[in-house]
Write a protein that holds these residues in place. Structure first.
Motif, short mmCIF file in Angstrom:
data_model
loop_
_atom_site.label_atom_id
_atom_site.label_comp_id
_atom_site.label_asym_id
_atom_site.label_seq_id
_atom_site.Cartn_x
_atom_site.Cartn_y
_atom_site.Cartn_z
N UNK A 65 0.85 -1.19 0.00
CA UNK A 65 0.00 0.00 0.00
C UNK A 65 0.88 1.24 0.00
N UNK A 66 0.35 2.31 -0.51
CA UNK A 66 1.13 3.57 -0.54
C UNK A 66 0.20 4.77 -0.55
N UNK A 67 0.78 5.90 -0.13
CA UNK A 67 0.15 7.21 -0.29
C UNK A 67 0.91 7.94 -1.39
N UNK A 68 0.21 8.68 -2.21
CA UNK A 68 0.89 9.47 -3.24
C UNK A 68 0.38 10.91 -3.18
N UNK A 69 1.18 11.82 -3.67
CA UNK A 69 0.78 13.22 -3.70
C UNK A 69 -0.20 13.47 -4.85
N UNK A 70 -0.93 14.56 -4.72
CA UNK A 70 -1.91 14.90 -5.76
C UNK A 70 -1.23 15.11 -7.12
N UNK A 71 -0.06 15.75 -7.11
CA UNK A 71 0.65 16.00 -8.38
C UNK A 71 1.06 14.69 -9.05
N UNK A 72 1.50 13.71 -8.26
CA UNK A 72 1.87 12.42 -8.85
C UNK A 72 0.64 11.70 -9.37
N UNK A 73 -0.48 11.78 -8.63
CA UNK A 73 -1.71 11.16 -9.10
C UNK A 73 -2.15 11.76 -10.44
N UNK A 74 -2.04 13.07 -10.55
CA UNK A 74 -2.40 13.73 -11.82
C UNK A 74 -1.46 13.33 -12.94
N UNK A 75 -0.19 13.10 -12.61
CA UNK A 75 0.78 12.70 -13.65
C UNK A 75 0.52 11.27 -14.12
N UNK A 76 0.18 10.37 -13.18
CA UNK A 76 0.00 8.96 -13.56
C UNK A 76 -1.36 8.69 -14.18
N UNK A 77 -2.41 9.34 -13.64
CA UNK A 77 -3.77 9.11 -14.16
C UNK A 77 -4.46 10.46 -14.38
#
Length: 408
Positions: A164-176
């Protein structure tokens, strides 16, 4: 006013005219890129960081036996939590803006991990309570559970065994882009993947990865239980801003007493941030000085050459005045002449500025300069030219018609 007589006069003074054009072109090229770089540095310094910067302190312990970390880390954390004023404490592999980065390339599909355009992401591991110690702000989903912390050990590939992991909003926007990242899989290797259980507000990474300001917030957080390894050396202590200095001193004393042979250092996160951006601040002042000097040299150059021209043309000006030209006509003549020279310099300077920007992009990883820097700099140089030529033009306008007869 007719431009043809002005152009004819300039053709008779090619060298002074070329010098002014060259000076304005150089000023335009330097001004565009310098102002752009100043803007970039200011943007970096003011990048948001969704941790409690005012209340967080980093206590680093170095020189302990890595084999004893399983017992030392819980003991040290218990001691830190007993200090009056400490609201949370945890241990983490590294802190933001410390230039001590753990990075991994990630992808949404296992076959894409090794692709050159897969995003390079800062990797943070922290023990139970790390979310509270850092002051992370949850946007969607959840934080880690106690079971996920307990079940996560460091594998031989230096990746926690939890999935499991937490990701930042910017990374979430970059990946999806345009999708909800919750529940999606992030692949760190072709056989290693994690499920996104929470999206948190953007946290800065330990250092830049050369992919621009947007990538400065690409970070993921993984749970980890204390274990042998010796890389969990940064104790994050959270307190109120007014108690911060006292808590740092107390924490250093406690950890030094528990590990007499270790080196213990403590620093507030505000000092970490100031230290990280100290070079950027110095560069901003240097670039401001360059801009001021360049504008001053350009202005004095225009004043000097125009004054020289006025001195050479006194008879010509006197004849024009004798033929009926008013002071306003003479003033307008020199201002128009300067506008034409400035326009030629600005046009050349824009091409030069674009070329310098391309060179900086290729060799110093600078971003592409937005187009609007060019017209803004052009307007600034037009105004500067008009102000600089005003004094010599007024002196020219005051030349009396009798000068024409004296020179015969």
């Amino acid at each position: 006013m007719e431009i043809q007589p002005i152009l004819a006069a300039l053709r008779k003074h090619k060298i002074p005219a070329a010098l002014i054009v060259l000076e304005i072109a150089l000023a335009c090229a330097v001004l565009c890129n310098a102002v752009f770089m100043i803007g970039q540095r200011i943007s970096e310094i003011h990048l948001p960081n969704a941790i409690d910067e005012q209340g967080v302190a980093d206590i680093r312990v170095m020189g302990t036996d890595p084999k004893l970390a399983t017992d030392d880390v819980p003991r040290n954390l218990a001691a830190l939590r007993q200090i009056p004023g400490v609201t949370a404490a945890a241990v983490i592999n590294t802190m933001p803006l410390t230039n001590n980065g753990w990075n991994s390339n990630v992808a949404t599909q296992p076959q894409d991990v090794m692709e050159k355009d897969s995003p390079n992401v800062a990797t943070y591991f922290f023990t139970s309570g790390g979310e509270q110690a850092l002051g992370l702000r949850l946007l969607r989903g959840r934080f880690f559970t106690s079971e996920e912390f307990a079940d996560s050990k460091l594998a031989s590939n230096y990746i926690p065994t939890a999935h499991v992991m937490l990701i930042t909003q910017s990374l979430a926007d970059r990946l999806w882009p345009g999708q909800d990242a919750l529940g999606k899989q992030v692949w760190v290797g072709k056989e290693i993947h994690f499920t996104v259980v929470g999206i948190i507000a953007d946290v800065l990474r330990p250092n830049q990865n050369g992919e621009g300001l947007a990538a400065f917030h690409w970070a993921m957080f993984l749970p980890l239980s204390p274990g042998p390894g010796g890389f969990l050396n940064d104790y994050v202590v959270r307190t109120s801003p007014q108690d911060r200095a006292r808590v740092i001193d107390a924490a250093k004393q406690k950890l030094a007493a528990l590990s007499p042979n270790a080196v213990v250092r403590g620093i507030s996160f505000t000092d970490v941030r100031d230290k990280f951006f100290a070079t950027d601040r110095s560069m901003i002042w240097m670039l401001v000085l360059v801009c001021v000097v360049m504008l001053a040299v350009t202005a004095f150059g225009i004043v000097g050459l125009t004054s020289f021209w006025v001195g050479q043309r006194r008879r010509q000006i006197g004849i024009r005045r004798a033929l009926g030209a008013t002071r306003a006509h003479i003033l307008q003549y020199f201002q128009t002449e300067n506008f034409l020279l400035s326009t030629a310099g600005v046009a050349t300077g824009m091409l030069l500025a674009f070329g310098i920007n391309l060179y900086l992009m290729q060799h110093y990883q600078l971003d592409r300069m937005p187009w609007y820097y060019l017209p803004v700099s052009a307007i600034a140089l037009w105004i500067l030219g008009q102000l600089a030529v005003l004094g010599p033009a007024l002196r020219a306008a005051n030349v009396p018609p009798v000068v024409a007869t004296r020179s015969v």
